[in-house]
Design an enzyme around this catalytic site. Sequence first.
Site, PDB file in Angstrom:
ATOM      1  N   GLU A 132       0.843  -1.206   0.000  1.00 24.79           N
ATOM      2  CA  GLU A 132       0.000   0.000   0.000  1.00 24.79           C
ATOM      3  C   GLU A 132       0.877   1.255   0.000  1.00 24.79           C
ATOM      4  O   GLU A 132       0.592   2.238  -0.701  1.00 24.79           O
ATOM      5  CB  GLU A 132      -0.920   0.003   1.233  1.00 24.79           C
ATOM      6  CG  GLU A 132      -1.834   1.219   1.284  1.00 24.79           C
ATOM      7  CD  GLU A 132      -2.723   1.255   2.520  1.00 24.79           C
ATOM      8  OE1 GLU A 132      -3.062   0.179   3.053  1.00 24.79           O
ATOM      9  OE2 GLU A 132      -3.068   2.361   2.952  1.00 24.79           O
ATOM     10  N   THR A 170      -3.665   2.862   5.665  1.00 23.46           N
ATOM     11  CA  THR A 170      -5.011   2.625   6.221  1.00 23.46           C
ATOM     12  C   THR A 170      -5.041   1.637   7.377  1.00 23.46           C
ATOM     13  O   THR A 170      -6.047   1.526   8.065  1.00 23.46           O
ATOM     14  CB  THR A 170      -5.936   2.081   5.116  1.00 23.46           C
ATOM     15  OG1 THR A 170      -5.340   0.901   4.575  1.00 23.46           O
ATOM     16  CG2 THR A 170      -6.188   3.101   4.034  1.00 23.46           C
ATOM     17  N   SER A 231      -0.682  -6.301   7.843  1.00 25.88           N
ATOM     18  CA  SER A 231      -0.396  -5.140   8.691  1.00 25.88           C
ATOM     19  C   SER A 231      -1.443  -4.995   9.788  1.00 25.88           C
ATOM     20  O   SER A 231      -1.121  -4.869  10.974  1.00 25.88           O
ATOM     21  CB  SER A 231      -0.352  -3.877   7.821  1.00 25.88           C
ATOM     22  OG  SER A 231      -0.289  -2.732   8.612  1.00 25.88           O
TER      23      SER A 231
END
Length: 316
Positions: A132, A170, A231
């Site tokens: 990401e 995020t 994550s």
Amino acid sequence: MSFTVLLAAPRGFCAGVERAIRTVELALDNRAPGDDQPVYVRHEIVHNKVVVDDLRARGAVFVEDTREIPQGAMAVFSAHGIAPSVREEAAMRGLVTLDATCPLVSRVHAAVLRYAARGYTILFVGHAGHPEVEGVMGEAPARVRLVQTVDDAEQVVVPDSSRVAYATQTTLSMDDVSAIVDTLRRRFPDIVGPQAGDVCYATTNRQEAVQALVEQHGADVVLVLGSPNSSNSNRLREVAESAGARAYLLGTPDELDPRWVAAATRVGVTAGASTPEHLVQGLVRRLEALGADEVQTVETRIEDVFFAPPPMRSRG
Ligand code: SF4
């Protein structure tokens, strides 16, 4: 010895993960009769080995680099998002692409592009090497600086402190983000960015839920189902530990070490946003076999977010 299992809710699949998995399933199902060409997926569609193995068994081929995908093939981009250079490479190879990037990640890409177009330096709070992060930073490599820690936030240098923005990965811990963003705000009073960072609803809700298991319901051990490269799953383990529990990350119920729960009275269970519910149920069965005599669900929030998959395309 008997103990109680506390199941966090919400847990497991988020709307972005459901959309990404559905995208690959639809791409596989939409192949014309007799078309047994694989559907290629760049990177793990979501960070969960069980999900990836299941889709692989159904005809998906996972690659790390777009150049591994044959010319003209069908390719799906994972939920984590991609840099524009990946999109360009795919176009050059004539790939038929489906973009399973989570809309909440796409929103961060759009914000970074907007700030870059206005000449801002963007301080991106995230972890190096995560796909990401690579995707977002690839939107404006000359303008984005990665900030991973409070120390980085203390030291980062920008060309014009009146034009600084921030955005975040995020799936970070809300506490980590607020400590870093507070530091950036102190150093750059004119900085602009989303008040609470870009940590998504699913990450936030799962962290709140696991915190409640420990702080309000007395879980002394927390088991987090999730892959080591997930994550948000790693952050759930850290949040449980910071709240005062012993916490373990396990990929499947088989990885449970009975010694972890041997002295526990209340065992919390949660799952990262890319973990299927059947793994949670498998873990509960293992815990029951080890002496759990009660299973309670602790619901801190109801989620009703849904993202429709992208429109399907076909080869040729
Ligand atoms: Fe989207 Fe959040 Fe799920 Fe990631 S964790 S796929 S950002 S909803």
